[in-house]
Design an enzyme around this catalytic site. Structure first.
Site, PDB file in Angstrom:
ATOM      1  N   ARG A 268       0.863  -1.188   0.000  1.00 63.79           N
ATOM      2  CA  ARG A 268       0.000   0.000   0.000  1.00 63.79           C
ATOM      3  C   ARG A 268       0.899   1.238   0.000  1.00 63.79           C
ATOM      4  NH1 ARG A 268      -2.580   3.079   4.828  1.00 63.79           N
ATOM      5  NH2 ARG A 268      -3.681   4.653   3.631  1.00 63.79           N
TER       6      ARG A 268
ATOM      7  N   HIS B 141      -2.741  10.958   0.849  1.00 61.77           N
ATOM      8  CA  HIS B 141      -2.222  10.762   2.204  1.00 61.77           C
ATOM      9  C   HIS B 141      -1.627  12.098   2.675  1.00 61.77           C
ATOM     10  CE1 HIS B 141      -0.650   7.507   5.137  1.00 61.77           C
ATOM     11  NE2 HIS B 141      -0.384   8.679   5.701  1.00 61.77           N
TER      12      HIS B 141
ATOM     13  N   GLU C  82      -7.135   8.516   6.506  1.00 58.93           N
ATOM     14  CA  GLU C  82      -7.384   9.133   7.810  1.00 58.93           C
ATOM     15  C   GLU C  82      -7.916  10.567   7.738  1.00 58.93           C
ATOM     16  OE1 GLU C  82      -4.006   8.649  10.358  1.00 58.93           O
ATOM     17  OE2 GLU C  82      -4.085   6.482  10.236  1.00 58.93           O
TER      18      GLU C  82
ATOM     19  N   ASN D 154      -7.174   1.682   9.939  1.00 55.99           N
ATOM     20  CA  ASN D 154      -5.848   1.948  10.508  1.00 55.99           C
ATOM     21  C   ASN D 154      -5.989   1.888  12.011  1.00 55.99           C
ATOM     22  OD1 ASN D 154      -5.196   2.471   7.880  1.00 55.99           O
ATOM     23  ND2 ASN D 154      -4.623   4.607   8.179  1.00 55.99           N
TER      24      ASN D 154
ATOM     25  N   TYR E  90      -4.187   1.462  15.894  1.00 56.63           N
ATOM     26  CA  TYR E  90      -2.939   1.563  16.649  1.00 56.63           C
ATOM     27  C   TYR E  90      -3.086   1.279  18.135  1.00 56.63           C
ATOM     28  CZ  TYR E  90      -0.512   3.491  12.582  1.00 56.63           C
ATOM     29  OH  TYR E  90       0.065   3.645  11.346  1.00 56.63           O
TER      30      TYR E  90
ATOM     31  N   GLU F  16      -3.298  -0.094   8.152  1.00 60.57           N
ATOM     32  CA  GLU F  16      -2.116   0.329   8.925  1.00 60.57           C
ATOM     33  C   GLU F  16      -2.184  -0.248  10.319  1.00 60.57           C
ATOM     34  OE1 GLU F  16      -1.138   4.523   9.276  1.00 60.57           O
ATOM     35  OE2 GLU F  16      -1.586   4.828   7.156  1.00 60.57           O
TER      36      GLU F  16
END
Ligand code: BGC
Length: 479
Positions: free
Chosen positions: A78, A124, A171, A311, A313, A379
């Site tokens: 990606r 991005h 995002e 994504n 985290y 991600e």
């Protein structure tokens, strides 16, 4: 012996990267400046005072990077396109730069030659600076939506014979809240006049969220109308979110955690996949949250994405009440009621390794049930504490990052096998230590160590671990 669990055969393994964080060469071959080029050249923007002018020199070293990906055994990669390499001034009235198109075509062809499937992110964070200067970029609905669609169509036409997998935006929450709320990210707008000359943190982030949702939806509509049939691809978006868990069983804290999820994820995912903002948001934000026109609602409904790019985290506890309404008037904390702190510390304050598999499993499950789409983890990654200050020999033995990946990949496996969640791919963040936005080069997220003086790349233990996992050489249950 327990049965070995495995992911579907077609499962995609890879890394994610982003143009501004790795490419460098900010004005090569006719590229126009992006808002990140401009932002990082203002004083006091990054922790180390450095910019992405050089980054990992990947604009020049791209063949080496693809060879590295190949050596890591990935099936997919990606990466994002830099809008201002392709259309230097960004707008639909301006010139397309053939050199930019040639560069990315060569890149994509090289991936394919190596058996690596390209997952292409259109945006991005590196908006062409000319769009910010001429009409305030994401704040201007009439202009930005049309310009984004024009850019997306240019990319579908230029690369769509080679690319099957498209991600419109990366995002949008961060674009809005870090770029127009705190002003830490480009274009650096906020109400804090000590830091930013312009901006309104109470209003602008919601406008920027709204306009990105529309840009996404109209780009999907354009793909559906003109390209889908001939190219046979799929298109989605990458949304990031913390996973919020209630601080305790008190009903107001349970409600607060749901509200925080609404404000962090639902504000994008609900309109994109279900056609409307969560009702909790209008109640708190009132007129600050723009309304969709009836025509826009139609486009949203008709252009639901093919997949959900997630994504992910970290995890946090949430209590009711707080001074800011960014997350729906809540307070979030890593410390639980019993005084225990979630997971292992990372190099940054905003995330910890919360790999206990339950939250991730729940998260994946809940999201699938709510949005009914296949999921790609677009991600997931970890900045090991103090890595930048360690000698090279120690930094490449990144046990904390390996532990993080082990926990999350295992949770994903559980979600897939035990809960039947339709997870189709996993992209680790990130291939290389790189330019980590306002942190400059002080925070390392890479699975490959980069010596920024020589640009020498060296695999860390985490790259070797992920390689073994994706090849099925490690059975995760062994841990
Ligand atoms: C972004 C990346 C960033 C990473 C770590 C994500 O929010 O998409 O660009 O480097 O997190 O902060």
């Amino acid at each position: 012996m327990p049965a070995i669990k495995s992911l579907p055969e077609s499962f995609q393994w890879g890394y994610a990267t982003a143009s501004y964080q790795i490419e460098g060469s900010p004005d090569a071959d006719g590229k126009g400046p992006s808002i990140w080029d401009t932002h990082t050249h203002k004083p006091n923007i990054t922790i180390d005072g450095l910019t992405g002018d050089t980054a990992t020199e990947s604009y020049k070293l791209w063949r080496e990077d693809i060879a590295l990906l190949k050596s890591y055994g990935v099936t997919a990669h990606r990466f994002s396109l830099s809008w201002s390499r392709i259309i230097p001034e960004g707008s639909r009235h301006s010139r397309v730069n053939q050199a930019g198109i040639d560069y990315y075509r060569n890149y994509i062809q090289e991936l394919l030659k190596n058996g690596i499937r390209p997952y292409v992110t259109l945006y991005h964070w590196d908006l062409p600076d000319a769009l910010d200067k001429s009409y305030e970029g994401w704040l201007n609905k009439e202009e930005i939506v049309q310009d984004f669609v024009y850019y997306a169509e240019t990319c579908f036409a230029a690369f769509g014979d080679l690319v099957r997998d498209w991600i419109t935006l990366n995002e949008p929450w961060c674009v809005a809240n870090l770029g127009y709320g705190t002003g830490v990210n480009a274009p650096g707008r906020s109400s804090d006049r000590k830091r930013c000359p312009t901006g309104d943190s109470k209003k602008e982030p919601w406008i920027v969220i709204h306009n990105q949702i529309l840009a996404h939806a109209y780009a999907v509509e354009a793909y559906n109308k003109t390209f889908r049939e001939a190219q046979g691809g799929q298109i989605g978006v990458s949304l990031d979110s913390f996973w919020f868990i209630p601080y305790d069983d008190e009903p107001e804290n349970v409600a607060a955690a749901q509200r925080a999820m609404d404000f962090r994820l639902g504000l994008l995912a609900d309109p994109i996949y279900k056609g409307a903002y969560p009702s909790s948001m209008k109640k708190i934000l009132g007129d600050r949250l723009p309304d969709f026109t009836p025509e826009e609602v139609e486009v949203l409904r008709a252009s639901s994405s093919d997949f959900f790019g997630l994504n992910t985290y970290t995890t946090m506890f949430v209590k009711d009440g707080g001074v800011s309404d960014v997350l729906g008037v809540v307070t979030n904390t890593f410390t639980g009621k019993d005084g225990g702190v979630i997971g292992r510390e990372s190099h940054v304050g905003w995330m910890r390794d919360s790999f206990a598999s339950l939250p991730t499993t729940l998260r994946l499950t809940a999201w699938t049930q709510r949005y009914q789409k296949p999921i790609f983890v677009t991600e997931n990654g970890f900045p090991a504490k103090g890595e930048n200050d360690k000698p090279f020999e120690e930094a490449i033995k990144d046990a904390d990052r390996v532990a993080y990946f082990r926990g999350y990949v295992n949770a994903m496996l559980d979600a897939s096998v035990e809960d039947g969640v339709d997870v189709r791919g996993y992209f680790a963040w990130t291939l290389l230590d790189n330019f980590e936005w306002a942190d400059g080069y002080t925070t390392r997220f890479g699975c490959t160590y980069v010596d920024f003086k020589t640009q020498k790349r060296t695999p860390k233990d985490s790259a070797i671990f992920l390689n073994d996992v994706s090849f099925g050489l490690i059975s995760l249950q062994a841990f």
